[in-house]
Motif scaffolding. Structure first.
Motif, PDB file in Angstrom:
ATOM      1  N   GLU A   1      -8.209 -30.073  23.799  1.00  0.00           N
ATOM      2  CA  GLU A   1      -9.022 -31.130  23.206  1.00  0.00           C
ATOM      3  C   GLU A   1     -10.336 -31.311  23.958  1.00  0.00           C
ATOM      4  OE1 GLU A   1      -8.286 -35.807  22.659  1.00  0.00           O
ATOM      5  OE2 GLU A   1      -6.581 -34.521  22.187  1.00  0.00           O
ATOM      6  N   LYS A   2     -10.246 -31.350  25.300  1.00  0.00           N
ATOM      7  CA  LYS A   2     -11.449 -31.616  26.092  1.00  0.00           C
ATOM      8  C   LYS A   2     -12.412 -30.444  26.035  1.00  0.00           C
ATOM      9  CE  LYS A   2     -10.486 -35.361  28.897  1.00  0.00           C
ATOM     10  NZ  LYS A   2     -10.335 -36.004  30.181  1.00  0.00           N
TER      11      LYS A   2
ATOM     12  N   ALA B   1     -14.274 -30.412  22.999  1.00  0.00           N
ATOM     13  CA  ALA B   1     -15.239 -31.511  22.899  1.00  0.00           C
ATOM     14  C   ALA B   1     -16.505 -31.265  23.708  1.00  0.00           C
ATOM     15  CB  ALA B   1     -14.570 -32.794  23.366  1.00  0.00           C
ATOM     16  N   LYS B   2     -16.461 -30.246  24.582  1.00  0.00           N
ATOM     17  CA  LYS B   2     -17.608 -29.987  25.459  1.00  0.00           C
ATOM     18  C   LYS B   2     -18.891 -29.808  24.644  1.00  0.00           C
ATOM     19  CE  LYS B   2     -16.050 -27.981  29.685  1.00  0.00           C
ATOM     20  NZ  LYS B   2     -15.553 -26.775  30.266  1.00  0.00           N
TER      21      LYS B   2
ATOM     22  N   ALA C   1     -20.188 -31.674  22.590  1.00  0.00           N
ATOM     23  CA  ALA C   1     -20.217 -32.333  21.288  1.00  0.00           C
ATOM     24  C   ALA C   1     -21.271 -33.424  21.300  1.00  0.00           C
ATOM     25  CB  ALA C   1     -18.847 -32.935  20.995  1.00  0.00           C
ATOM     26  N   THR C   2     -21.957 -33.566  20.191  1.00  0.00           N
ATOM     27  CA  THR C   2     -23.064 -34.507  20.174  1.00  0.00           C
ATOM     28  C   THR C   2     -22.676 -35.853  19.579  1.00  0.00           C
ATOM     29  OG1 THR C   2     -23.714 -33.468  18.137  1.00  0.00           O
ATOM     30  CG2 THR C   2     -24.911 -32.778  20.122  1.00  0.00           C
ATOM     31  N   SER C   3     -21.701 -35.884  18.691  1.00  0.00           N
ATOM     32  CA  SER C   3     -21.316 -37.142  18.055  1.00  0.00           C
ATOM     33  C   SER C   3     -19.796 -37.139  17.895  1.00  0.00           C
ATOM     34  CB  SER C   3     -21.956 -37.233  16.672  1.00  0.00           C
ATOM     35  OG  SER C   3     -21.436 -36.186  15.873  1.00  0.00           O
ATOM     36  N   PRO C   4     -19.202 -38.314  17.630  1.00  0.00           N
ATOM     37  CA  PRO C   4     -17.740 -38.336  17.437  1.00  0.00           C
ATOM     38  C   PRO C   4     -17.295 -37.398  16.311  1.00  0.00           C
ATOM     39  CG  PRO C   4     -18.611 -40.571  17.594  1.00  0.00           C
ATOM     40  CD  PRO C   4     -19.788 -39.652  17.592  1.00  0.00           C
TER      41      PRO C   4
ATOM     42  N   GLU D   1     -18.810 -34.625  15.298  1.00  0.00           N
ATOM     43  CA  GLU D   1     -18.956 -33.251  15.787  1.00  0.00           C
ATOM     44  C   GLU D   1     -17.807 -32.913  16.736  1.00  0.00           C
ATOM     45  OE1 GLU D   1     -20.869 -30.972  14.977  1.00  0.00           O
ATOM     46  OE2 GLU D   1     -21.214 -29.598  16.656  1.00  0.00           O
ATOM     47  N   LYS D   2     -17.466 -33.878  17.568  1.00  0.00           N
ATOM     48  CA  LYS D   2     -16.385 -33.681  18.532  1.00  0.00           C
ATOM     49  C   LYS D   2     -15.069 -33.431  17.784  1.00  0.00           C
ATOM     50  CE  LYS D   2     -13.978 -36.390  21.971  1.00  0.00           C
ATOM     51  NZ  LYS D   2     -13.887 -37.638  22.665  1.00  0.00           N
TER      52      LYS D   2
ATOM     53  N   LYS E   1     -15.003 -29.952  16.135  1.00  0.00           N
ATOM     54  CA  LYS E   1     -14.743 -28.877  17.102  1.00  0.00           C
ATOM     55  C   LYS E   1     -13.272 -28.850  17.510  1.00  0.00           C
ATOM     56  CE  LYS E   1     -19.181 -27.936  19.098  1.00  0.00           C
ATOM     57  NZ  LYS E   1     -19.890 -27.513  20.271  1.00  0.00           N
ATOM     58  N   GLN E   2     -12.750 -30.036  17.701  1.00  0.00           N
ATOM     59  CA  GLN E   2     -11.335 -30.168  18.070  1.00  0.00           C
ATOM     60  C   GLN E   2     -10.448 -29.564  16.988  1.00  0.00           C
ATOM     61  OE1 GLN E   2     -11.274 -34.325  19.061  1.00  0.00           O
ATOM     62  NE2 GLN E   2      -9.162 -34.172  19.572  1.00  0.00           N
TER      63      GLN E   2
END
Ligand code: NDP
Length: 574
Positions: free
Chosen positions: A311-312, A315-316, A318-321, A323-324, A327-328
């Motif tokens: 998950e982390k 999230a690396k 990531a620009t917005s929730p 986007e995060k 990616k997740q």
């Protein structure tokens, strides 16, 4: 290896397929847990009988008083007892339905039973017992023996009562003790009661039309009948065996059946995700060099690694929730597609391989790890009956019926799982003022740390909702056991008799749980299973605390730093 770059529509199409598969399943089933039955009485009573309890002695009802009474004798009770003994507590009683300690590992003795958490992390109290597990992953018998070794080391057999089910636990305002009634006519009294009845303790069966009419032999995975199968399954070599369910239990059982039985039919509703599980014997040179405290340090390290999880990493940068999250999800889908490719590589028949592919996000269901499960389907005696989400809905005297075909069986095994995390199974818990815990929880679960609940003085709950969920459950239970032992010690050391959580401390925790439940939205989109209450809507507070395990552990410490603020503490009334 870096992940290949794929266009977003690739991921979106897979997510659509996930949704389709989820909706298909929800459409077939009665809502939520109604599809199951765990009231194993009448014609179904035989599925609850303990096959491991032989020659149970009769005894007189017990009416004495102890300081601490555990309902259940699994890891929760063992780990907490160890800490209580270290703090000098003498009068500890375990009341257990089975005929020994061990809980999950007492009941689940099916062939192939093993734990998917690395043994050096999972088996608790290794430093204290000066024990190093035999393999990287422990098999069931080793874990069961370890439970017995803990009980011996801490003298827990002395007062233990086995083959006994607690039926009522009632706080008595007059003597300020818990009165604990059992199915053996006992009325024991205890200053402190700890609900240690486990998270997956009560077997459940899929409620299937005609199941009572089945004329062959049948049992649930947690009540394995070795008298029928033989210790090494040798009696199955001329038998046709069916197994309903393909969760973590079935995944371990099927390869063992496949080696011996004449024919094996695996009735699948939803496939599990199966990853590699490499095992090896413990290196004696490594074991020799271990320094005292090694397990504690190791657990710390594993925890830190988990925090730097998939998950982390996803999230690396990531620009917005949004986007995060994207990616997740994409990283998760990449993982699941690797699971699909692994199936194609292992399973010879393409249509069987396709049917074994799980279409949901990783962790929607309990992930499985096994090297022999998928190859079993290449054997001529093993047959996958894929019900494509529908499940088996009818059983005739001969066996399960699906799509107009009747599967004649000698033995039918229910690998249909367990009721989840109910506090007070088989048992009515009635607190101060006559309030039943189930009635209190009916308005929404209310606890502090999942452990204390207001109006139920001197009661502690282990492994229940509103606590942090950990894949390595024994580590989570150890933190709860440490916390409970420290609370009991505080009460005793300060001349108190009663401890009851204050309403405002309970409210603070309920809000904490609610605040972090937002992170679990994805589980609402998951294929149904026990992780998401079978797809049912759930009150936000009726679940686990999702703020992180380390945070949960820190909160325990903070609560104990302000005992007088968080709890009503009082001496015994004359
Ligand atoms: P689960 O609840 O995980 O699985 C039950 C299975 O039964 C599911 O595959 C379910 O399908 C299936 N099922 C239910 N009704 C029907 C039906 N009518 N027809 C066909 N299939 C049906 O139970 P398990 O005993 O496998 O596992 C319980 C938990 O115990 C695990 O999740 C794990 O936490 C623990 N465990 C851990 C082990 C380990 O460490 N390796 C080993 C064994 C258990 P569907 O998915 O569609 O609902």
């Amino acid at each position: 290896m870096p992940r290949p770059k794929r266009p977003q529509h690739y991921y979106d199409e897979i997510k659509d397929k996930f949704r389709e598969e989820r909706n298909l399943r929800l459409g077939y089933r009665p809502p939520g847990t109604d599809q199951y039955t765990s009231e194993l009485s009448g014609d179904l009573a035989k599925y609850a009988v303990d096959p491991y309890a032989k020659d149970v002695p009769t005894r007189e009802p017990i009416t004495d008083e102890v300081e601490v009474l555990f309902i259940g004798g699994g890891f929760s009770a063992l780990l907490t007892s160890a800490r209580l003994r270290e703090r000098g507590l003498e009068s500890i009683r375990i009341v257990e339905r089975g005929s020994d300690v061990g809980g999950t590992w007492y009941w689940n003795r099916y062939p192939g039973a093993a734990c998917d958490v690395v043994s050096y992390d999972y088996l608790p109290l290794l430093d204290e017992l000066d024990y190093v597990p035999v393999n990287h992953y422990s098999r069931g018998p080793e874990i069961f023996s370890h439970c017995q070794a803990i009980a011996h080391k801490y003298n827990l057999y002395d007062l233990a009562v086995f083959n006994t089910t607690v039926t009522e636990t009632r706080w008595d305002q007059t003597d300020q003790l818990w009165h604990v009634k059992t199915d053996q006519g006992d009325v024991m009294r205890a200053q402190f009661v700890i609900c240690a009845n486990g998270t997956l303790a009560k077997p459940k069966l899929s409620a299937i039309d005609g199941m009572e009419s089945f004329a062959g032999h049948s049992f649930h995975t947690s009540r394995w009948d070795y008298d029928y199968t033989g210790e090494n399954l040798e009696h199955l070599k001329d038998k046709v065996v069916g197994i309903i369910g393909t969760g973590a239990s079935a995944v371990q059982i099927v390869p063992e059946l496949a080696k011996v039985a004449k024919e094996v039919f695996v009735f699948q509703r939803t496939p599990s995700s199966i990853d590699i599980r490499d095992d090896w014997p413990t290196d004696p040179n490594w074991a020799r060099k271990l320094q005292p405290g090694w397990q504690h340090k190791r657990r710390e390290k594993v925890l830190a690694a988990v925090e730097n999880s998939l998950e982390k990493r996803a999230a690396k940068g990531a620009t917005s929730p949004e986007e995060k999250l994207r990616k997740q999800e994409n990283a998760n889908i990449d993982y699941m597609m690797r699971i699909h490719r692994r199936i194609d590589e292992i399973v010879d028949d393409p249509s069987t391989a396709d049917a074994l592919k799980p279409w949901y996000m990783f962790m929607c269901k309990r992930p499985c790890f096994h090297n022999e499960y998928l190859p079993s389907f290449n054997l001529p005696n093993v047959h996958l009956v894929d019900t494509q989400g529908q499940g088996i809905t009818q059983i005739s005297p001969q066996g399960p019926v699906f799509d107009g075909k009747e599967y004649g069986l000698d033995l039918l095994i229910y690998a249909t799982g367990f009721e989840v995390q109910q506090t007070g199974i088989y048992n009515d818990i009635v607190g101060a003022g006559g309030v039943n815990l189930q009635d209190k929880y009916a308005q929404g679960i209310r606890t502090l740390l999942g452990i204390h609940t207001a109006g139920f003085p001197n009661l502690f709950i282990m492994g229940g909702y509103q606590a942090s969920f950990q894949f390595n459950l024994t580590e989570m239970l150890q933190t709860q056991g440490d916390h409970i032992a420290a609370c009991i010690d505080y009460v005793r050391a300060n001349g108190h008799h009663v401890i009851d959580v204050k309403d405002e401390a309970e409210e603070w925790w309920v809000q904490n749980v609610i605040q972090h439940r937002g992170k679990t939205n994805r589980s609402e989109e998951c294929t149904p299973g026990y992780y998401n209450f079978e797809g049912n809507e759930q009150r936000r507070q009726d679940g686990n605390y999702n703020g992180g395990f380390r945070q949960y552990f820190q909160h325990q410490g903070q609560v104990r730093e302000k005992m007088e603020d968080n709890f009503h503490l009082a001496a015994r009334k004359d």
